[in-house]
Design a protein around this motif. Structure first.
Motif, PDB file in Angstrom:
ATOM      1  N   UNK A 123      -0.882  -1.902 -21.058  1.00  0.00           N
ATOM      2  CA  UNK A 123      -0.759  -0.859 -20.723  1.00  0.00           C
ATOM      3  C   UNK A 123      -1.405   0.164 -20.156  1.00  0.00           C
ATOM      4  N   UNK A 124      -1.140   0.770 -19.104  1.00  0.00           N
ATOM      5  CA  UNK A 124      -2.023   1.929 -18.696  1.00  0.00           C
ATOM      6  C   UNK A 124      -3.476   1.931 -17.933  1.00  0.00           C
ATOM      7  N   UNK A 125      -3.691   0.911 -18.318  1.00  0.00           N
ATOM      8  CA  UNK A 125      -5.178  -0.130 -18.166  1.00  0.00           C
ATOM      9  C   UNK A 125      -4.664  -0.322 -16.152  1.00  0.00           C
ATOM     10  N   UNK A 126      -3.608  -0.364 -15.514  1.00  0.00           N
ATOM     11  CA  UNK A 126      -2.939  -0.719 -14.228  1.00  0.00           C
ATOM     12  C   UNK A 126      -2.918   0.025 -13.264  1.00  0.00           C
ATOM     13  N   UNK A 127      -2.800  -0.300 -12.277  1.00  0.00           N
ATOM     14  CA  UNK A 127      -2.339   0.964 -11.161  1.00  0.00           C
ATOM     15  C   UNK A 127      -2.082   0.051 -10.091  1.00  0.00           C
ATOM     16  N   UNK A 128      -1.069   0.691  -9.092  1.00  0.00           N
ATOM     17  CA  UNK A 128      -0.620   0.113  -7.864  1.00  0.00           C
ATOM     18  C   UNK A 128      -0.689   0.449  -6.695  1.00  0.00           C
ATOM     19  N   UNK A 129      -1.073   0.358  -5.524  1.00  0.00           N
ATOM     20  CA  UNK A 129      -0.876   0.902  -4.530  1.00  0.00           C
ATOM     21  C   UNK A 129      -0.652  -0.094  -2.774  1.00  0.00           C
ATOM     22  N   UNK A 130      -0.114   0.954  -1.857  1.00  0.00           N
ATOM     23  CA  UNK A 130       0.559   0.199  -1.140  1.00  0.00           C
ATOM     24  C   UNK A 130      -1.008  -0.347  -0.566  1.00  0.00           C
ATOM     25  N   UNK A 131      -0.571  -1.315   0.705  1.00  0.00           N
ATOM     26  CA  UNK A 131      -2.019  -1.268   1.244  1.00  0.00           C
ATOM     27  C   UNK A 131      -2.670   0.200   2.483  1.00  0.00           C
ATOM     28  N   UNK A 132      -4.043   0.362   2.155  1.00  0.00           N
ATOM     29  CA  UNK A 132      -3.696   1.994   2.714  1.00  0.00           C
ATOM     30  C   UNK A 132      -4.033   1.599   4.657  1.00  0.00           C
ATOM     31  N   UNK A 133      -2.744   2.613   5.507  1.00  0.00           N
ATOM     32  CA  UNK A 133      -3.224   2.245   6.928  1.00  0.00           C
ATOM     33  C   UNK A 133      -4.651   3.005   6.963  1.00  0.00           C
ATOM     34  N   UNK A 134      -4.331   2.798   8.433  1.00  0.00           N
ATOM     35  CA  UNK A 134      -6.378   2.830   9.225  1.00  0.00           C
ATOM     36  C   UNK A 134      -6.726   4.114   9.303  1.00  0.00           C
ATOM     37  N   UNK A 135      -5.732   5.491   9.276  1.00  0.00           N
ATOM     38  CA  UNK A 135      -5.775   6.617   9.282  1.00  0.00           C
ATOM     39  C   UNK A 135      -4.845   7.402   8.003  1.00  0.00           C
ATOM     40  N   UNK A 136      -5.567   7.744   8.212  1.00  0.00           N
ATOM     41  CA  UNK A 136      -5.008   9.030   6.395  1.00  0.00           C
ATOM     42  C   UNK A 136      -4.265   9.792   7.018  1.00  0.00           C
ATOM     43  N   UNK A 137      -2.461   9.044   6.244  1.00  0.00           N
ATOM     44  CA  UNK A 137      -1.065   9.690   6.089  1.00  0.00           C
ATOM     45  C   UNK A 137      -0.063   8.800   7.246  1.00  0.00           C
ATOM     46  N   UNK A 187       2.083   6.175   8.241  1.00  0.00           N
ATOM     47  CA  UNK A 187       2.926   4.777   8.265  1.00  0.00           C
ATOM     48  C   UNK A 187       2.372   3.338   7.337  1.00  0.00           C
ATOM     49  N   UNK A 188       3.714   3.259   6.292  1.00  0.00           N
ATOM     50  CA  UNK A 188       2.966   1.881   5.226  1.00  0.00           C
ATOM     51  C   UNK A 188       3.519   1.106   5.264  1.00  0.00           C
ATOM     52  N   UNK A 189       3.115  -0.669   5.647  1.00  0.00           N
ATOM     53  CA  UNK A 189       4.110  -1.433   5.410  1.00  0.00           C
ATOM     54  C   UNK A 189       3.408  -2.963   4.653  1.00  0.00           C
ATOM     55  N   UNK A 190       4.722  -2.937   3.926  1.00  0.00           N
ATOM     56  CA  UNK A 190       4.478  -4.194   2.848  1.00  0.00           C
ATOM     57  C   UNK A 190       5.295  -5.285   3.624  1.00  0.00           C
ATOM     58  N   UNK A 230       8.364   1.149  -2.946  1.00  0.00           N
ATOM     59  CA  UNK A 230       9.602   0.478  -2.253  1.00  0.00           C
ATOM     60  C   UNK A 230      10.015   1.565  -1.690  1.00  0.00           C
ATOM     61  N   UNK A 231      10.339   2.567  -2.295  1.00  0.00           N
ATOM     62  CA  UNK A 231      11.035   4.272  -1.384  1.00  0.00           C
ATOM     63  C   UNK A 231       9.559   4.472  -0.739  1.00  0.00           C
ATOM     64  N   UNK A 232       8.720   4.516  -0.691  1.00  0.00           N
ATOM     65  CA  UNK A 232       8.029   4.630   0.750  1.00  0.00           C
ATOM     66  C   UNK A 232       8.277   3.727   1.885  1.00  0.00           C
ATOM     67  N   UNK A 233       8.604   2.289   1.729  1.00  0.00           N
ATOM     68  CA  UNK A 233       8.432   1.430   2.432  1.00  0.00           C
ATOM     69  C   UNK A 233      10.072   1.602   3.306  1.00  0.00           C
ATOM     70  N   UNK A 234      10.612   1.959   2.402  1.00  0.00           N
ATOM     71  CA  UNK A 234      12.203   2.490   3.446  1.00  0.00           C
ATOM     72  C   UNK A 234      11.615   3.311   3.443  1.00  0.00           C
ATOM     73  N   UNK A 235      11.269   4.688   3.923  1.00  0.00           N
ATOM     74  CA  UNK A 235      11.037   5.513   4.530  1.00  0.00           C
ATOM     75  C   UNK A 235      10.464   5.455   5.598  1.00  0.00           C
TER      76      UNK A 235
END
Length: 453
Positions: free
Chosen positions: A310-324, A326-329, A397-402
């Motif tokens: 608990x509180x020790x793990x973070x999660x992120x989507x694969x970052x894109x080549x350029x900041x900002x 679109x991301x995919x998963x 998941x919401x970000x991937x939908x957007x």
């Protein structure tokens, strides 16, 4: 594609992914309007929409170490005591290699499958369109069911519904916050270059950058590889290949860059030294034991991490080549399909609808599965604490939908492509026995052969 440390599987899976559950069924049963608690009130003129009141035993064939199906079947029996479950479990690779034989020799009522196309072509899957009408599945967001459809030409993504989802999972990168702090990583990388930098700093600090499973018959390097594919190129051509669209090819310029980037990580020593003998359970053990900065995995582990770290793990989507950017998963339903040889097809369909519509079932899907339930857009969603990993994966998941960035898993393109092509080729890449261009050519050749066969 749960869990205790004995878990062994790829993905969603499951992709994880990926993947699919297969429910055997005989021809459509006769009409019944009998109702039971929690049952759908919708009926069809040609399908039964309850499990009835007689005592029945549902036979299941599940993936080893995956807690969500068992948690759901246990709750189902609490609500419907006349239905009990006889479940057999096997590793994902065993299931994928033996699925059609098992279905023919001793078909269970509920079975885990990564790909439905070969089963549809073989004529063992039931068209679920009538159940979709009876239960109102066609009113759900179309994107939820897209990957579960197969057309008359055998391509996925459109046509009749031949499977149903247990949940809607996605994959990304989990990281150990304590180890991240040691290298000065205070937030998730925003670009691929920042991820590269974090890996280099971990290497310099004597920290294993990525403990990824890649041993045996399950090549877990397919997880970071497909994430890299999405960073370098569009997702649509990847999905076309997975869905077996005419002319689809995995051997593209952007995918070559992705394999070359993965090879760079391998040569730089960012993976565990024994990556080619590392199984899923060992990967999880090392990560939870604080011996790895990153793992590429799916949201099915969110509930596990919220309990054990608990509180020790973070999660992120694969970052894109350029900041900002679109991301995919890799994001797909964990699905069920209906075949031609089961004793209780109507109860199987009722169970699938219950999973998506029952409030307790949806709570289990979120809190144990760590992922978004299938179902209507306005369906009940349980509250999740903001500081949890589960909250992060749901937000992803919401970000991937957007961004419209959902992909099925490249391991699901055919029933054999994962154990017979991706896995051995990725293991050879680690061993320095194949170059990126040759890897993609080999996989494409195997793919074309398997489709024709």
């Amino acid at each position: 594609m749960t869990h205790n440390l004995a878990r062994k599987r790829t993905a969603l899976v499951a992709l994880a992914a990926s993947g699919a559950f297969l429910v055997n069924a005989c021809s459509a049963p006769g009409t019944t309007t009998e109702s039971t608690p929690q049952a759908s009130t919708q009926t069809s003129a040609s399908v039964q929409t309850t499990c009835g009141t007689d005592n029945i035993t549902m036979k299941g064939y599940f993936e080893t170490g995956f807690p969500l199906p068992k948690a759901l079947t246990d709750e189902f029996t609490k609500q419907f005591p006349n239905v009990t479950w006889d479940v057999r479990e096997d590793q994902f690779a065993v299931i994928t290699q033996n699925a059609l034989r098992v279905l023919a020799d001793d078909p269970p009522d509920l079975m885990r499958l990564p790909s439905i196309q070969q089963a549809v072509k073989a004529g063992v899957l039931l068209n679920l369109d009538e159940y979709a009408t009876a239960y109102g599945w066609d009113k759900w967001p179309a994107s939820q069911l897209e990957q579960l459809r197969v057309n008359s030409a055998g391509a996925r993504g459109e046509g009749s519904l031949y499977a149903q989802g247990l949940n809607y999972s996605l994959t990304g990168v989990f990281y150990n916050k304590d180890l991240a702090a040691k290298i000065g990583m205070t937030e998730a990388p925003k670009t691929l270059a920042e991820l590269d930098d974090a890996l280099a700093k971990a290497k310099a600090a004597g920290i294993t950058g990525i403990a990824q499973f890649n041993g045996g018959a399950t090549g877990g390097l397919a997880f970071p590889l497909q994430n890299l594919m999405a960073a370098y190129g569009e997702t649509a051509p990847i999905n076309d290949w997975i869905f077996q669209k005419a002319g689809a090819n995995i051997n593209t310029e952007s995918n070559l860059k992705a394999v070359q980037h993965l090879q760079k990580w391998i040569k730089a020593g960012y993976f565990a030294d024994d990556v080619n003998s590392l199984d899923y359970a060992a990967m999880m053990s090392r990560f939870t034991g604080g011996k790895s900065l990153f793992i590429f995995d799916g949201d099915w582990e969110s509930g596990n991490f919220d309990k054990t770290m608990p509180g020790k793990v973070g999660f992120f989507l694969m970052p894109p080549l350029e900041a900002g950017g679109k991301q995919a998963a890799m994001s797909a339903p964990l699905t069920f399909g209906v075949s031609a040889k089961a004793a209780h097809p109507a109860c199987a369909a009722f169970f699938l609808n219950w999973v998506a519509t029952n409030q307790t079932a949806r709570e289990i899907t979120v809190k144990i599965g760590g992922s978004h339930p299938m179902g209507a857009q306005d369906a009940f969603m349980p509250e999740v604490a903001k500081d949890t990993v589960t909250a992060q994966t749901l937000a992803a998941g919401t970000k991937i939908g957007v961004d419209n960035g959902g992909m099925d898993f490249i391991a699901n393109a055919t029933s054999s492509i994962y154990p017979k092509s991706w896995t051995p080729n990725l293991q050879k890449l680690v061993a320095g026995e194949v170059e990126p261009d040759a890897l993609l050519k080999s996989v494409q050749t195997d793919y074309e052969s398997q489709i024709k066969g």
